[in-house]
Motif scaffolding. Structure first.
Motif, short mmCIF file in Angstrom:
data_model
loop_
_atom_site.label_atom_id
_atom_site.label_comp_id
_atom_site.label_asym_id
_atom_site.label_seq_id
_atom_site.Cartn_x
_atom_site.Cartn_y
_atom_site.Cartn_z
N ASP A 105 0.82 -1.21 0.00
CA ASP A 105 0.00 0.00 0.00
C ASP A 105 0.86 1.26 0.00
OD1 ASP A 105 -2.35 -1.43 0.03
OD2 ASP A 105 -2.76 -1.14 2.16
N ILE A 106 0.31 2.30 -0.62
CA ILE A 106 0.92 3.64 -0.59
C ILE A 106 -0.14 4.61 -0.08
CG2 ILE A 106 1.89 5.53 -1.95
CD1 ILE A 106 2.88 3.40 -3.95
N ILE A 107 0.22 5.40 0.93
CA ILE A 107 -0.70 6.40 1.48
C ILE A 107 -0.08 7.79 1.30
CG2 ILE A 107 -1.89 7.23 3.54
CD1 ILE A 107 -1.87 4.36 4.61
N LEU A 108 -0.81 8.66 0.61
CA LEU A 108 -0.36 10.02 0.38
C LEU A 108 -0.99 10.92 1.44
CD1 LEU A 108 -0.79 10.14 -3.51
CD2 LEU A 108 1.18 9.36 -2.16
N ALA A 109 -0.17 11.59 2.21
CA ALA A 109 -0.67 12.35 3.36
C ALA A 109 -0.32 13.83 3.22
CB ALA A 109 -0.07 11.80 4.65
N SER A 110 -1.15 14.66 3.83
CA SER A 110 -0.90 16.10 3.80
C SER A 110 -1.83 16.79 4.78
CB SER A 110 -1.18 16.67 2.39
OG SER A 110 -2.55 16.49 2.06
N TYR A 111 -1.45 17.99 5.18
CA TYR A 111 -2.40 18.88 5.82
C TYR A 111 -3.21 19.51 4.69
CZ TYR A 111 -4.45 22.38 8.80
OH TYR A 111 -5.37 23.13 9.49
N VAL A 167 8.55 6.38 5.42
CA VAL A 167 7.91 7.70 5.48
C VAL A 167 8.80 8.70 4.74
CG1 VAL A 167 6.96 9.53 6.91
CG2 VAL A 167 6.85 7.16 7.70
N LEU A 168 8.26 9.28 3.67
CA LEU A 168 8.99 10.29 2.91
C LEU A 168 8.37 11.65 3.18
CD1 LEU A 168 11.10 11.00 0.68
CD2 LEU A 168 9.22 10.73 -0.99
N PHE A 169 9.21 12.61 3.57
CA PHE A 169 8.75 13.98 3.88
C PHE A 169 9.15 14.88 2.71
CE2 PHE A 169 8.80 18.14 5.85
CZ PHE A 169 7.80 18.09 6.82
N THR A 210 -4.82 10.68 2.81
CA THR A 210 -5.35 11.04 4.13
C THR A 210 -4.88 12.43 4.53
OG1 THR A 210 -5.58 10.34 6.43
CG2 THR A 210 -3.40 10.12 5.46
N HIS A 211 -5.68 13.06 5.39
CA HIS A 211 -5.25 14.28 6.08
C HIS A 211 -4.98 13.98 7.56
CE1 HIS A 211 -5.73 16.92 2.74
NE2 HIS A 211 -7.04 17.00 2.76
N MET A 212 -5.12 12.73 7.98
CA MET A 212 -4.86 12.39 9.38
C MET A 212 -3.39 12.62 9.71
SD MET A 212 -6.90 8.79 10.08
CE MET A 212 -6.68 8.07 8.45
N PRO A 213 -3.09 13.06 10.94
CA PRO A 213 -1.69 13.09 11.37
C PRO A 213 -1.18 11.66 11.47
CG PRO A 213 -3.15 13.52 13.22
CD PRO A 213 -4.01 13.51 12.00
N LEU A 214 0.12 11.49 11.42
CA LEU A 214 0.70 10.15 11.40
C LEU A 214 0.34 9.35 12.64
CD1 LEU A 214 2.45 8.05 10.01
CD2 LEU A 214 4.48 9.14 11.02
N HIS A 215 0.31 9.99 13.81
CA HIS A 215 0.04 9.24 15.03
C HIS A 215 -1.36 8.63 15.04
CE1 HIS A 215 -2.46 12.47 16.75
NE2 HIS A 215 -1.51 13.32 16.40
N TYR A 218 4.76 13.75 10.99
CA TYR A 218 5.37 13.14 9.79
C TYR A 218 6.87 13.42 9.71
CZ TYR A 218 0.77 11.85 8.08
OH TYR A 218 -0.47 11.28 7.96
N TRP A 219 7.29 14.59 10.16
CA TRP A 219 8.71 14.91 10.17
C TRP A 219 9.48 13.91 11.03
CZ3 TRP A 219 12.55 17.07 7.81
CH2 TRP A 219 13.72 17.42 8.49
N ARG A 220 8.98 13.68 12.24
CA ARG A 220 9.64 12.73 13.13
C ARG A 220 9.54 11.31 12.59
NH1 ARG A 220 6.93 15.97 18.12
NH2 ARG A 220 8.65 17.44 18.51
N GLY A 221 8.39 11.00 11.97
CA GLY A 221 8.23 9.68 11.36
C GLY A 221 9.23 9.44 10.25
N SER A 222 9.53 10.49 9.47
CA SER A 222 10.48 10.35 8.37
C SER A 222 11.91 10.19 8.88
CB SER A 222 10.39 11.57 7.44
OG SER A 222 10.92 12.74 8.06
N LEU A 223 12.21 10.79 10.03
CA LEU A 223 13.54 10.66 10.61
C LEU A 223 13.72 9.28 11.24
CD1 LEU A 223 13.97 14.14 12.36
CD2 LEU A 223 14.84 13.43 10.13
#
Length: 327
Positions: free
Chosen positions: A66-72, A223-225, A139-144, A212-217
């Motif tokens: 699966d690929i999930i595209l996320a954003s605010y 997780v790509l930021f 999704t617009h959900m935050p990563l957590h 998402y920033w912390r998730g990418s680190l």
């Protein structure tokens, strides 16, 4: 405006009795347009969107591919969807160029939102149309909000962020468009206040970014930021970065044949906004044309006062302090 004319995500007609009971125990707030939002797991949602989040958390079964595209909201979502669809379509042999899905469908139709579209009515929606590999969601959900559901899944998440000032202005124009009213300064000022105190749809903005920033680190393979401004400034480099992350890098032959530029041209604001499906189409009471405005970096300078600019800069600097994330 009749609530039934609003996009489904802004309404409250899909919530169950169980969710109504939950909402009664949550912090709540009424926006300037009269819409109620509530805070769940640190994020503010309209009621229908919250129902979708709860259904997603209960029922989504991730697949490894699966690929999930996320954003605010209003951070480059439409563009990211279009680019990702175009990258993945390279493996399919269309008998003619006019069979490309982006020419006949809006990016939001091709890549629906998990909590706003697919899961708003049920925790076990029919996902038969997602038979191809990989499945592509947004999704617009935050990563957590997704971490427990996606626990142990190697699925890939791509997050695009945008400067808060351009996000605010884009959100303002979008909100006025869907309510079919002229862009009113009082609405902008009300939204600015909500941005500042965090009580805005999917806010607080900085918590969304940082999840998402912390998730990418912590997990860069999954997780790509990405930054909207970098996509605009270095489109070729950034789309190649996206393709590499998704496991479908451009071949030397594809680059030599100009495929990178062809995809960028196909997904450009000028091209997509000029397509008939995006000029006249509609989904969930929302005209497709509202997803395409300027797409510029720095348009906020034409609309925000120095006071608003300075206040947003100060807040974002304070909230992101120590994270390593800067604008």
């Amino acid at each position: 405006m009749d609530r039934k004319e609003l996009p489904s995500g802004l309404r409250d007609d899909k919530i169950t009795e169980e969710t109504k009971s939950l909402i009664s125990s949550l912090p709540s707030h009424t926006e300037s347009q009269g819409h109620k939002i509530c805070k769940y797991q640190g994020c503010w949602y309209y009621y229908n969107a919250l129902q979708g989040v709860l259904n997603f958390q209960r029922g989504f079964q991730p697949r490894d591919t699966d690929i999930i595209l996320a954003s605010y909201p209003k951070s480059g979502t439409t563009w990211l969807k279009a680019l990702t669809v175009a990258l993945l379509e390279r493996s399919k042999n269309h008998s003619s160029d006019d069979q490309h899905p982006l020419l006949s469908d809006n990016p939001h139709e091709i890549v629906p939102f998990l909590e706003i579209n697919l899961y708003v009515e049920s925790s076990s929606p029919v996902l038969a149309k997602f038979s191809s590999v990989p499945r592509l969601f947004s999704t617009h959900m935050p990563l957590h909000a997704m971490q427990e559901t996606l626990k142990d899944s190697p699925c890939k998440i791509v997050y695009v962020c945008r400067n808060v000032k351009d996000t605010l202005v884009s959100w303002w124009f979008f909100r006025c468009a869907i309510h079919k009213i002229e862009p009113d300064r009082s609405i902008l000022e009300s939204m600015f206040k909500s941005f500042c105190n965090g009580t805005i749809y999917y806010g607080p903005f900085w918590d969304h970014l940082l999840s998402y920033w912390r998730g990418s680190l912590e997990d860069p393979k999954h997780v790509l930021f990405m930054r909207y401004e970098e996509l605009k400034a270095e489109p070729r480099d950034q789309i190649k970065r996206l393709a590499d992350f998704l496991g479908c890098p451009f071949t030397k032959e594809e680059e030599e044949n100009g495929l990178v530029q062809k995809i960028l041209d196909l997904c450009s604001l000028r091209n997509l906004s000029g397509l008939e499906v995006n000029k006249t189409g509609k989904r969930n009471n929302l005209d497709h044309k509202y997803y395409f405005r300027k797409g510029e970096v720095g348009d906020w300078k034409n609309h925000l006062t120095p006071e608003i600019e300075n206040k947003l800069d100060m807040i974002i600097k304070e909230k992101l302090k120590g994270s390593g994330l800067k604008f």
